[in-house]
Design an enzyme around this catalytic site. Sequence first.
Site, PDB file in Angstrom:
ATOM      1  N   ARG A   1     -60.443  -1.132  -4.387  1.00 46.26           N
ATOM      2  CA  ARG A   1     -59.251  -1.205  -5.238  1.00 46.26           C
ATOM      3  C   ARG A   1     -59.026   0.188  -5.808  1.00 46.26           C
ATOM      4  O   ARG A   1     -59.997   0.886  -6.152  1.00 46.26           O
ATOM      5  CB  ARG A   1     -59.440  -2.208  -6.385  1.00 46.26           C
ATOM      6  CG  ARG A   1     -59.366  -3.666  -5.966  1.00 46.26           C
ATOM      7  CD  ARG A   1     -57.952  -4.080  -5.536  1.00 46.26           C
ATOM      8  NE  ARG A   1     -57.865  -5.492  -5.194  1.00 46.26           N
ATOM      9  CZ  ARG A   1     -57.891  -5.976  -3.954  1.00 46.26           C
ATOM     10  NH1 ARG A   1     -58.006  -5.171  -2.929  1.00 46.26           N
ATOM     11  NH2 ARG A   1     -57.777  -7.284  -3.738  1.00 46.26           N
TER      12      ARG A   1
ATOM     13  N   GLU B   1     -49.655   0.150  -6.890  1.00 49.19           N
ATOM     14  CA  GLU B   1     -49.122  -0.144  -5.547  1.00 49.19           C
ATOM     15  C   GLU B   1     -47.833  -0.944  -5.668  1.00 49.19           C
ATOM     16  O   GLU B   1     -47.704  -1.734  -6.600  1.00 49.19           O
ATOM     17  CB  GLU B   1     -50.159  -0.932  -4.742  1.00 49.19           C
ATOM     18  CG  GLU B   1     -51.454  -0.147  -4.529  1.00 49.19           C
ATOM     19  CD  GLU B   1     -52.508  -0.938  -3.743  1.00 49.19           C
ATOM     20  OE1 GLU B   1     -52.199  -2.038  -3.253  1.00 49.19           O
ATOM     21  OE2 GLU B   1     -53.635  -0.448  -3.633  1.00 49.19           O
TER      22      GLU B   1
ATOM     23  N   HIS C   1     -52.477  -0.058   1.975  1.00 47.25           N
ATOM     24  CA  HIS C   1     -53.256  -1.283   1.700  1.00 47.25           C
ATOM     25  C   HIS C   1     -53.193  -2.267   2.885  1.00 47.25           C
ATOM     26  O   HIS C   1     -52.615  -3.344   2.780  1.00 47.25           O
ATOM     27  CB  HIS C   1     -52.776  -1.960   0.405  1.00 47.25           C
ATOM     28  CG  HIS C   1     -53.799  -2.900  -0.164  1.00 47.25           C
ATOM     29  ND1 HIS C   1     -53.933  -3.141  -1.507  1.00 47.25           N
ATOM     30  CD2 HIS C   1     -54.753  -3.672   0.444  1.00 47.25           C
ATOM     31  CE1 HIS C   1     -54.913  -4.010  -1.705  1.00 47.25           C
ATOM     32  NE2 HIS C   1     -55.428  -4.344  -0.531  1.00 47.25           N
TER      33      HIS C   1
HETATM   34  P1  NAP Z   1     -68.309  -8.923  -2.217  1.00 50.47           P
HETATM   35  O1  NAP Z   1     -69.078  -9.521  -1.092  1.00 50.47           O
HETATM   36  O2  NAP Z   1     -68.235  -9.654  -3.510  1.00 50.47           O
HETATM   37  O3  NAP Z   1     -68.929  -7.457  -2.465  1.00 50.47           O
HETATM   38  C1  NAP Z   1     -68.684  -6.681  -3.592  1.00 50.47           C
HETATM   39  C2  NAP Z   1     -69.976  -5.923  -3.885  1.00 50.47           C
HETATM   40  O4  NAP Z   1     -69.724  -4.970  -4.926  1.00 50.47           O
HETATM   41  C3  NAP Z   1     -71.096  -6.827  -4.364  1.00 50.47           C
HETATM   42  O5  NAP Z   1     -72.204  -6.653  -3.508  1.00 50.47           O
HETATM   43  C4  NAP Z   1     -71.416  -6.337  -5.780  1.00 50.47           C
HETATM   44  O6  NAP Z   1     -72.814  -6.396  -5.971  1.00 50.47           O
HETATM   45  C5  NAP Z   1     -70.884  -4.905  -5.758  1.00 50.47           C
HETATM   46  N1  NAP Z   1     -70.481  -4.419  -7.084  1.00 50.47           N
HETATM   47  C6  NAP Z   1     -69.678  -5.032  -7.975  1.00 50.47           C
HETATM   48  N2  NAP Z   1     -69.529  -4.263  -9.060  1.00 50.47           N
HETATM   49  C7  NAP Z   1     -70.264  -3.146  -8.843  1.00 50.47           C
HETATM   50  C8  NAP Z   1     -70.509  -1.966  -9.595  1.00 50.47           C
HETATM   51  N3  NAP Z   1     -69.998  -1.792 -10.821  1.00 50.47           N
HETATM   52  N4  NAP Z   1     -71.288  -1.007  -9.056  1.00 50.47           N
HETATM   53  C9  NAP Z   1     -71.822  -1.159  -7.839  1.00 50.47           C
HETATM   54  N5  NAP Z   1     -71.634  -2.255  -7.066  1.00 50.47           N
HETATM   55  C10 NAP Z   1     -70.867  -3.235  -7.576  1.00 50.47           C
HETATM   56  O7  NAP Z   1     -66.833  -8.640  -1.783  1.00 50.47           O
HETATM   57  P2  NAP Z   1     -66.280  -8.163  -0.359  1.00 50.47           P
HETATM   58  O8  NAP Z   1     -65.810  -9.341   0.405  1.00 50.47           O
HETATM   59  O9  NAP Z   1     -67.257  -7.228   0.270  1.00 50.47           O
HETATM   60  O10 NAP Z   1     -64.972  -7.366  -0.856  1.00 50.47           O
HETATM   61  C11 NAP Z   1     -65.095  -6.256  -1.724  1.00 50.47           C
HETATM   62  C12 NAP Z   1     -63.757  -5.867  -2.264  1.00 50.47           C
HETATM   63  O11 NAP Z   1     -63.001  -5.194  -1.268  1.00 50.47           O
HETATM   64  C13 NAP Z   1     -62.834  -7.044  -2.684  1.00 50.47           C
HETATM   65  O12 NAP Z   1     -63.134  -7.516  -3.970  1.00 50.47           O
HETATM   66  C14 NAP Z   1     -61.466  -6.424  -2.601  1.00 50.47           C
HETATM   67  O13 NAP Z   1     -61.100  -5.883  -3.848  1.00 50.47           O
HETATM   68  C15 NAP Z   1     -61.626  -5.304  -1.588  1.00 50.47           C
HETATM   69  N6  NAP Z   1     -60.891  -5.572  -0.338  1.00 50.47           N
HETATM   70  C16 NAP Z   1     -59.898  -4.735   0.041  1.00 50.47           C
HETATM   71  C17 NAP Z   1     -59.205  -4.972   1.210  1.00 50.47           C
HETATM   72  C18 NAP Z   1     -58.105  -4.041   1.659  1.00 50.47           C
HETATM   73  O14 NAP Z   1     -57.139  -4.514   2.245  1.00 50.47           O
HETATM   74  N7  NAP Z   1     -58.231  -2.752   1.431  1.00 50.47           N
HETATM   75  C19 NAP Z   1     -59.521  -6.083   2.000  1.00 50.47           C
HETATM   76  C20 NAP Z   1     -60.547  -6.916   1.591  1.00 50.47           C
HETATM   77  C21 NAP Z   1     -61.231  -6.657   0.415  1.00 50.47           C
HETATM   78  P3  NAP Z   1     -73.453  -6.520  -7.420  1.00 50.47           P
HETATM   79  O15 NAP Z   1     -72.648  -7.564  -8.141  1.00 50.47           O
HETATM   80  O16 NAP Z   1     -74.871  -6.871  -7.177  1.00 50.47           O
HETATM   81  O17 NAP Z   1     -73.301  -5.164  -8.007  1.00 50.47           O
END
Ligand code: NAP
Length: 320
Positions: free
Chosen positions: A237, A266, A284
């Site tokens: 994000r 955005e 995005h």
């Molecule tokens: P996920 O499985 O929940 O992974 C997010 C990871 O971030 C978790 O392992 C979490 O681990 C870690 N995290 C959270 N806060 C943190 C912090 N302050 N410092 C370090 N690590 C932290 O989610 P995902 O499916 O991989 O997706 C991740 C994100 O990508 C989504 O939430 C979305 O915003 C974004 N995304 C973007 C697109 C795009 O079109 N560009 C598409 C899909 C997703 P811990 O809680 O243990 O820290």
Amino acid sequence: MSQKVVVFSQIDREILMKLEQRYQVVQINPKNGDVNQQILEASRDADGMIGAGRVLNERNLKHAEKLKVISSVSVGYDNYDVGYLNQKNIWLAHTPHVLTETTADLAFALLMSAARKVPSLDAWTKHGQWSRTAGPDQFGVDIYGKTLGIIGLGHIGAAIARRGFHGFNMNVLYHSRREKIETAEQFKAEFCTLNELLSRSDFVVVAVDLNAESRALIGAKELQLMQPHAVLVNIARGSVVDEQALIQALKNRSIFAAGLDVYEKEPLQQSELFQLDNAVTLPHVGSATAQTRKRMVELAYKNLVDALEGRQPQYCVKSA
Ligand code: NAP
């Protein structure tokens, strides 16, 4: 009388038809005036809502007394006021897993494009500037065998790490709030502090969800820790990275390049980033393939129907 569903963004035609066969459907359309006003009115007697890319909170949902579910066609849910929805016993459903690999592909596309200057060299060629062999101004940086730092080793972070480890023989570092021992083992990934990851990585990929702790995680101080040949990729994000500080780092060449899919605001229509040849800027599109978007909307539809039939959706951000 059938239940009422508010569709709050553009949605796949087939799913829209399925919704219309089952429910009374109201679509929010920016062409019809203020979107928040439309949401406020339409949600008044709605049972469910489905869509993506809109901020939904107490302000535009305050009349939604019957609402049982908001089904988001996204994995990220930072647009929704989860606390308020919890308090109102409204289920918030989302679509994890089905977009993981596609988003990881795009992260790698950005990484490679930024490292090897793909967009600017494409423009250079098309503008007839290829009158001699490419020289130092056209040179990129190596990827194979380099160090890849993943911030947020969740589903997408792990899929990016897998690509780097198996495909590019990369040494993987990661930073998360909690150590991910099992996942990390698969890529021999080393758990690091944020500062250590930033200073040791040749490529830093931001893959966290946006939350109170990850907002503005990467600011001027953090960018200064990166190496001058390093590349920053953000597919998470926009608000995780201080955009102005990043623009400064790219202008000063204190990092080599950035590959960005997401921005603080955005859609991004004007930005200094557009003037920088070391910034690759995508609109995005992390999950934007026809197949993946279809899988996402089908899952969101299933989540919605489950909730409207009284079952807890499979992927619920909160339980009512
Ligand atoms: P996920 O499985 O929940 O992974 C997010 C990871 O971030 C978790 O392992 C979490 O681990 C870690 N995290 C959270 N806060 C943190 C912090 N302050 N410092 C370090 N690590 C932290 O989610 P995902 O499916 O991989 O997706 C991740 C994100 O990508 C989504 O939430 C979305 O915003 C974004 N995304 C973007 C697109 C795009 O079109 N560009 C598409 C899909 C997703 P811990 O809680 O243990 O820290």
